[in-house]
Design an enzyme around this catalytic site. Sequence first.
Site, PDB file in Angstrom:
ATOM      1  CE  LYS A 170       9.886   6.184   9.657  1.00  0.00           C
ATOM      2  NZ  LYS A 170      10.081   5.190   8.590  1.00  0.00           N
ATOM      3  CE1 TYR A 201       6.770   6.868  11.378  1.00  0.00           C
ATOM      4  CE2 TYR A 201       6.851   9.258  11.254  1.00  0.00           C
ATOM      5  CZ  TYR A 201       6.856   8.032  10.635  1.00  0.00           C
ATOM      6  OH  TYR A 201       6.952   7.965   9.262  1.00  0.00           O
ATOM      7  CB  SER A 232       0.093   6.247   2.665  1.00  0.00           C
ATOM      8  OG  SER A 232       0.261   6.538   4.043  1.00  0.00           O
ATOM      9  CB  SER A 268      -0.933   0.020   1.222  1.00  0.00           C
ATOM     10  OG  SER A 268      -0.194   0.097   2.417  1.00  0.00           O
TER      11      SER A 268
HETATM   12  N1  LIG Z   1       2.452   8.726   4.741  1.00  0.00           N
HETATM   13  C1  LIG Z   1       3.229   9.646   5.289  1.00  0.00           C
HETATM   14  O1  LIG Z   1       2.804  10.783   5.552  1.00  0.00           O
HETATM   15  C2  LIG Z   1       4.682   9.329   5.550  1.00  0.00           C
HETATM   16  C3  LIG Z   1       5.556  10.402   5.785  1.00  0.00           C
HETATM   17  C4  LIG Z   1       6.890  10.128   6.036  1.00  0.00           C
HETATM   18  C5  LIG Z   1       7.353   8.835   6.020  1.00  0.00           C
HETATM   19  N2  LIG Z   1       6.499   7.796   5.805  1.00  0.00           N
HETATM   20  C6  LIG Z   1       7.052   6.435   5.822  1.00  0.00           C
HETATM   21  O2  LIG Z   1       6.722   5.812   4.596  1.00  0.00           O
HETATM   22  C7  LIG Z   1       6.774   4.406   4.754  1.00  0.00           C
HETATM   23  C8  LIG Z   1       5.548   3.793   4.093  1.00  0.00           C
HETATM   24  O3  LIG Z   1       4.396   4.189   4.787  1.00  0.00           O
HETATM   25  P1  LIG Z   1       3.054   4.653   4.072  1.00  0.00           P
HETATM   26  O4  LIG Z   1       2.819   6.059   4.443  1.00  0.00           O
HETATM   27  O5  LIG Z   1       3.058   4.286   2.643  1.00  0.00           O
HETATM   28  O6  LIG Z   1       1.976   3.805   4.910  1.00  0.00           O
HETATM   29  P2  LIG Z   1       1.166   2.475   4.556  1.00  0.00           P
HETATM   30  O7  LIG Z   1       0.299   2.687   3.369  1.00  0.00           O
HETATM   31  O8  LIG Z   1       0.517   2.076   5.830  1.00  0.00           O
HETATM   32  O9  LIG Z   1       2.297   1.426   4.180  1.00  0.00           O
HETATM   33  C9  LIG Z   1       3.063   0.762   5.149  1.00  0.00           C
HETATM   34  C10 LIG Z   1       3.622  -0.507   4.537  1.00  0.00           C
HETATM   35  O10 LIG Z   1       4.438  -1.164   5.532  1.00  0.00           O
HETATM   36  C11 LIG Z   1       4.074  -2.541   5.577  1.00  0.00           C
HETATM   37  N3  LIG Z   1       4.322  -3.099   6.890  1.00  0.00           N
HETATM   38  C12 LIG Z   1       3.880  -2.644   8.092  1.00  0.00           C
HETATM   39  N4  LIG Z   1       4.248  -3.474   9.073  1.00  0.00           N
HETATM   40  C13 LIG Z   1       4.943  -4.495   8.487  1.00  0.00           C
HETATM   41  C14 LIG Z   1       5.574  -5.670   8.967  1.00  0.00           C
HETATM   42  N5  LIG Z   1       5.572  -6.019  10.268  1.00  0.00           N
HETATM   43  N6  LIG Z   1       6.178  -6.490   8.060  1.00  0.00           N
HETATM   44  C15 LIG Z   1       6.177  -6.186   6.753  1.00  0.00           C
HETATM   45  N7  LIG Z   1       5.605  -5.085   6.234  1.00  0.00           N
HETATM   46  C16 LIG Z   1       4.990  -4.262   7.097  1.00  0.00           C
HETATM   47  C17 LIG Z   1       2.577  -2.547   5.222  1.00  0.00           C
HETATM   48  O11 LIG Z   1       2.203  -3.811   4.677  1.00  0.00           O
HETATM   49  P3  LIG Z   1       1.363  -4.968   5.430  1.00  0.00           P
HETATM   50  O12 LIG Z   1       0.392  -4.296   6.337  1.00  0.00           O
HETATM   51  O13 LIG Z   1       0.743  -5.698   4.286  1.00  0.00           O
HETATM   52  O14 LIG Z   1       2.395  -5.773   6.133  1.00  0.00           O
HETATM   53  C18 LIG Z   1       2.527  -1.483   4.132  1.00  0.00           C
HETATM   54  O15 LIG Z   1       2.848  -2.043   2.883  1.00  0.00           O
HETATM   55  C19 LIG Z   1       6.866   4.164   6.270  1.00  0.00           C
HETATM   56  O16 LIG Z   1       8.190   3.847   6.603  1.00  0.00           O
HETATM   57  C20 LIG Z   1       6.478   5.503   6.868  1.00  0.00           C
HETATM   58  O17 LIG Z   1       7.055   5.700   8.130  1.00  0.00           O
HETATM   59  C21 LIG Z   1       5.169   8.027   5.556  1.00  0.00           C
END
Ligand SMILES: NC(=O)c1ccc[n+]([C@@H]2O[C@H](COP(=O)([O-])OP(=O)(O)OC[C@H]3O[C@@H](n4cnc5c(N)ncnc54)[C@H](OP(=O)(O)O)[C@@H]3O)[C@@H](O)[C@H]2O)c1
Length: 327
Positions: free
Chosen positions: A203, A199, A234, A56
Site C-alpha cells: 500500500k 501489506y 469485511s 464483498s
Molecule cells: N477491511 C479493512 O480493515 C481494510 C482497511 C484498509 C483498507 N482495506 C482495503 O479495502 C479493500 C477492500 O477490502 P475489504 O476489506 O472490503 O475485504 P474483502 O471483503 O475481502 O473484499 C476484497 C474484494 O477484493 C476482491 N478480490 C480479491 N482478489 C481479487 C482478484 N484476484 N481479482 C479480482 N478481485 C479480487 C474480492 O472478490 P473475489 O474474492 O470475489 O474476487 C473482494 O470483492 C482492499 O483493497 C483492502 O486492502 C481494507
Amino acid sequence: MDWLSVIVMLLVVGMIVQCVRLFLSDCDLELQWAEKFGYATGTLKDKVVWITGASSGIGESLAYRLAADGCSLVLSARREERLQQVKQNIIDRGYLKKENILVLPLDLLDLKSHSDAVETVLKYFKKIDILVNNAGRSQRSLIERCPVEVDRQVFEINTLSPISLTKAVLPHFMERIAGHVVFTSSIAGKIGSPGLGSYACSKHALQGWLDALRTEMYPYNINVTSVCPGPVFSEALVHAFTDKIDTSLGVTMDPREKRMSSERCATLMAVAMANRLDEVWISPHPELFYVYLFQFLPSTAKRIAKVLGQDRVDKIKSGSASLHKTK
Ligand SMILES: NC(=O)c1ccc[n+]([C@@H]2O[C@H](COP(=O)([O-])OP(=O)(O)OC[C@H]3O[C@@H](n4cnc5c(N)ncnc54)[C@H](OP(=O)(O)O)[C@@H]3O)[C@@H](O)[C@H]2O)c1
C-alpha cells in the site's frame, strides 16, 4: 485588548475546536468539512462507476451507496454469483434498473485481460467516469517468517493489478480530458505496523505511484483519490495472506472489535469522490490519531511505535497474542 491579542486568541480557540473535532470524528478534517459543507454524494448521479472488489466488504457497500445516488455501475471481482447477488440487491432496493448494472467477472491478477475488460465496459456504457480500484487482500505474518513469494503475491494483487487496470483506462480518460481514479489504499499505506509488513509495503508503494499519477494527470483533468481506511468490517481476514503460501488466514471478524462499518466507510468514500479530494483518512481512533502523529512528528512517532510495539511482537512470537486482533 489590542488587535494582535484578539487574533492570537481566535487562532488558539480555532486550534482547540479543530483538535476537539479531530478527536470526535472518524475521518480527517478535510473530509469532515466536505461531508458537512461540500458537494453531496447525489452530485455523482448518472456517472458510470466501475468498482473492483464489489463482491464483498467495502466494495459491496460502495456499490449500494453509489447505486442509491443514481450512478450506473460496473461490478467486478472473481466470484460471479456474489456479484449477481449484489446486482439483485440493488434492483430489489429500487436504486437502479438492471440495464444500469454490468456484472463483469474479472481475476485482476490476469493483467493481460485488463484491456479487453475496458473494451467490454466501453461497449456497454460508451464511457467510464470513475474507476474505483478497491479489490485487494490483507496479510498477517511477521517479516522474519514471511517467504518472499508471499510478499510478491501481496504486491501483485494490491499494487500491480490496480496500476495495470488504471493504465488500461487512462487512454479513455485522456481522450475525454475527464476522469477520476479512486484507490482503496489503507492506513497501512501511511504507517507500517508489526505483522502487516508485506501489506504495508504494497500500500505504501501504491501511495507513491498515486502521488506521481496525480501530478502527471492534472493537465488532463483526471482526478486521483487515495482512500486510506483504518480497520473496517469485511471479509478481509478470511482471505488474508499468511506466512504459508496458498493458506489464507480464514478468520471471521469479531463484531465486538473496534472497527468501522463498511457502510460508513463507503459513505465517506462517496463524499471524497463527490468532492474530488486527493487523499482521505477514514478510521476510528486511535488509528486516525496515529496517522496525524506520524505525519507531523515522524521521528517521535516511530520511536514510540518501535518501543511500545515490542510487547506485541514478543506476544505474537510466543503465540500469546493473535496477529489478526487490532489489540
Ligand atoms: N477491511 C479493512 O480493515 C481494510 C482497511 C484498509 C483498507 N482495506 C482495503 O479495502 C479493500 C477492500 O477490502 P475489504 O476489506 O472490503 O475485504 P474483502 O471483503 O475481502 O473484499 C476484497 C474484494 O477484493 C476482491 N478480490 C480479491 N482478489 C481479487 C482478484 N484476484 N481479482 C479480482 N478481485 C479480487 C474480492 O472478490 P473475489 O474474492 O470475489 O474476487 C473482494 O470483492 C482492499 O483493497 C483492502 O486492502 C481494507
